[in-house]
Design an enzyme around this catalytic site. Structure first.
Site, PDB file in Angstrom:
ATOM      1  N   PRO A 149      36.182  48.200  26.506  1.00 10.15           N
ATOM      2  CA  PRO A 149      37.300  49.121  26.040  1.00 10.15           C
ATOM      3  C   PRO A 149      38.672  49.225  26.981  1.00 10.15           C
ATOM      4  CG  PRO A 149      35.055  50.267  26.370  1.00 10.15           C
ATOM      5  CD  PRO A 149      34.986  48.940  26.900  1.00 10.15           C
ATOM      6  N   ASN A 150      39.682  49.164  26.290  1.00 10.15           N
ATOM      7  CA  ASN A 150      41.081  49.336  26.944  1.00 10.15           C
ATOM      8  C   ASN A 150      41.498  47.897  27.592  1.00 10.15           C
ATOM      9  OD1 ASN A 150      41.272  52.168  26.372  1.00 10.15           O
ATOM     10  ND2 ASN A 150      39.829  52.251  27.893  1.00 10.15           N
ATOM     11  N   ARG A 174      48.884  48.444  30.610  1.00 10.61           N
ATOM     12  CA  ARG A 174      47.903  49.487  30.912  1.00 10.61           C
ATOM     13  C   ARG A 174      47.981  49.119  32.796  1.00 10.61           C
ATOM     14  NH1 ARG A 174      41.587  48.743  31.457  1.00 10.61           N
ATOM     15  NH2 ARG A 174      41.133  50.825  32.262  1.00 10.61           N
ATOM     16  N   TYR A 217      45.974  46.612  37.381  1.00  7.73           N
ATOM     17  CA  TYR A 217      45.522  45.574  36.739  1.00  7.73           C
ATOM     18  C   TYR A 217      46.518  44.315  36.447  1.00  7.73           C
ATOM     19  CZ  TYR A 217      41.930  49.052  35.651  1.00  7.73           C
ATOM     20  OH  TYR A 217      40.978  49.999  35.727  1.00  7.73           O
ATOM     21  N   ASN A 264      33.276  41.678  31.311  1.00  7.31           N
ATOM     22  CA  ASN A 264      34.251  42.820  32.026  1.00  7.31           C
ATOM     23  C   ASN A 264      33.921  44.033  30.989  1.00  7.31           C
ATOM     24  OD1 ASN A 264      36.041  44.624  33.101  1.00  7.31           O
ATOM     25  ND2 ASN A 264      37.610  43.167  33.347  1.00  7.31           N
ATOM     26  N   ALA A 273      35.208  50.372  31.714  1.00  9.67           N
ATOM     27  CA  ALA A 273      34.580  51.783  31.972  1.00  9.67           C
ATOM     28  C   ALA A 273      33.071  51.782  31.676  1.00  9.67           C
ATOM     29  CB  ALA A 273      35.219  52.844  31.485  1.00  9.67           C
ATOM     30  N   HIS A 299      30.336  51.462  34.074  1.00 11.48           N
ATOM     31  CA  HIS A 299      29.808  52.678  35.019  1.00 11.48           C
ATOM     32  C   HIS A 299      28.546  53.478  34.138  1.00 11.48           C
ATOM     33  CE1 HIS A 299      32.844  50.870  37.384  1.00 11.48           C
ATOM     34  NE2 HIS A 299      33.989  51.402  36.536  1.00 11.48           N
ATOM     35  N   ASP A 334      20.916  47.404  28.762  1.00  7.03           N
ATOM     36  CA  ASP A 334      19.512  46.987  28.344  1.00  7.03           C
ATOM     37  C   ASP A 334      19.462  45.656  27.468  1.00  7.03           C
ATOM     38  OD1 ASP A 334      18.187  49.109  29.391  1.00  7.03           O
ATOM     39  OD2 ASP A 334      17.952  50.212  27.494  1.00  7.03           O
ATOM     40  N   GLU A 353      29.227  39.641  35.964  1.00  5.14           N
ATOM     41  CA  GLU A 353      30.029  40.837  36.060  1.00  5.14           C
ATOM     42  C   GLU A 353      31.345  40.433  36.578  1.00  5.14           C
ATOM     43  OE1 GLU A 353      28.289  44.319  37.974  1.00  5.14           O
ATOM     44  OE2 GLU A 353      30.132  45.430  37.391  1.00  5.14           O
ATOM     45  N   HIS A 404      35.433  41.956  37.359  1.00  5.50           N
ATOM     46  CA  HIS A 404      36.484  43.188  37.322  1.00  5.50           C
ATOM     47  C   HIS A 404      37.769  42.665  37.630  1.00  5.50           C
ATOM     48  CE1 HIS A 404      33.501  46.159  36.472  1.00  5.50           C
ATOM     49  NE2 HIS A 404      32.689  45.510  37.192  1.00  5.50           N
ATOM     50  N   SER A 431      39.891  44.594  39.176  1.00  3.02           N
ATOM     51  CA  SER A 431      40.260  45.438  40.365  1.00  3.02           C
ATOM     52  C   SER A 431      38.889  45.626  41.300  1.00  3.02           C
ATOM     53  CB  SER A 431      40.482  46.788  40.200  1.00  3.02           C
ATOM     54  OG  SER A 431      39.507  47.459  39.223  1.00  3.02           O
ATOM     55  N   ARG A 480      37.742  52.291  44.881  1.00  2.37           N
ATOM     56  CA  ARG A 480      38.355  53.299  43.872  1.00  2.37           C
ATOM     57  C   ARG A 480      37.643  54.535  44.008  1.00  2.37           C
ATOM     58  NH1 ARG A 480      39.973  50.086  38.425  1.00  2.37           N
ATOM     59  NH2 ARG A 480      41.616  52.172  38.367  1.00  2.37           N
ATOM     60  N   ARG A 490      33.427  54.926  40.002  1.00  3.58           N
ATOM     61  CA  ARG A 490      33.416  53.577  39.668  1.00  3.58           C
ATOM     62  C   ARG A 490      32.651  52.846  40.604  1.00  3.58           C
ATOM     63  NH1 ARG A 490      38.392  52.766  35.976  1.00  3.58           N
ATOM     64  NH2 ARG A 490      39.630  54.476  36.646  1.00  3.58           N
TER      65      ARG A 490
HETATM   66  C1  DQA Z   1      37.643  47.378  35.164  1.00  6.54           C
HETATM   67  C2  DQA Z   1      37.464  48.357  36.281  1.00  6.54           C
HETATM   68  C3  DQA Z   1      36.667  49.549  35.535  1.00  6.54           C
HETATM   69  O1  DQA Z   1      36.530  50.347  36.316  1.00  6.54           O
HETATM   70  C4  DQA Z   1      37.836  49.976  34.554  1.00  6.54           C
HETATM   71  O2  DQA Z   1      36.880  51.218  33.867  1.00  6.54           O
HETATM   72  C5  DQA Z   1      38.452  49.106  33.563  1.00  6.54           C
HETATM   73  C6  DQA Z   1      38.803  47.822  34.029  1.00  6.54           C
HETATM   74  C7  DQA Z   1      38.338  46.094  36.006  1.00  6.54           C
HETATM   75  O3  DQA Z   1      38.675  44.929  35.436  1.00  6.54           O
HETATM   76  O4  DQA Z   1      38.790  46.212  37.276  1.00  6.54           O
HETATM   77  O5  DQA Z   1      38.447  49.403  32.488  1.00  6.54           O
HETATM   78  O6  DQA Z   1      36.703  46.744  34.777  1.00  6.54           O
END
Ligand code: DQA
Length: 150
Positions: free
Chosen positions: A12-13, A20, A25, A76, A79, A82, A89, A100, A102, A104, A109, A113
């Site tokens: 998401p996002n 954003r 980011y 990635n 959120a 978390h 699963d 995994e 990210h 950031s 943070r 997170r």
């Molecule tokens: C993220 C870090 C997450 O905590 C956050 O919710 C994101 C982006 C990152 O790429 O740093 O949406 O996954």
């Protein structure tokens, strides 16, 4: 012979990257990051597939579709990293390598997170390297796959 596949999953996002919270980011878009990941995959003899969704179930379905077909998943999960236990699963039932990712460095943070539900089912984590992380994560995934063949 067809090239092995690395599946990049974006949660998401992440479609808002570029607009954003650029101070966290950066200004590159998701398309820019996918292009970097594609380049890294190509250099290593892999094909990159990508999907982004705001919905955990879509990501779960994508992981199911990767079983037995995809060599590695780079995820990635935004959120969902978390608290997305159904994604956890699904990845636990995936038979390939998992990295995994990210942009950031979530552990440095907000406290919420600092927990990742993806980490227990990932072979490793790339975090805090911004867009470079997309290349590093694909490279790590491909190299893990190659080491597994040796
Ligand atoms: C993220 C870090 C997450 O905590 C956050 O919710 C994101 C982006 C990152 O790429 O740093 O949406 O996954």
């Amino acid at each position: 012979m067809t090239e092995p596949v690395v599946l990049l999953l974006s949660g998401p996002n992440l479609g808002l990257l570029g607009e954003r919270e650029p101070s966290i980011y950066g200004t590159a878009t998701l398309a820019d990051h996918v292009a970097r990941a594609e380049g890294a995959a190509r250099r290593l003899g892999y094909v990159l597939e990508h999907m982004q969704s705001e919905h955990e179930g879509d990501l779960v379905t994508a992981v199911h579709g990767a079983r037995g077909r995809v060599a590695a998943i780079v995820v990635n999960a935004g959120a969902l990293s978390h608290y997305g236990w159904s994604l956890h699963d699904a990845l636990a039932a995936f038979d390939g390598k998992v990295v995994e990712l990210h942009l950031s460095h979530p552990s440095s943070r907000e406290p919420w997170r600092r927990t990742s539900v993806i980490a227990p089912v990932a072979d490793g984590v790339i975090a805090g390297f911004g867009g470079l992380g997309y290349e590093l994560a694909v490279e790590a995934a491909a190299r893990l796959v190659e080491e597994g063949k040796a």
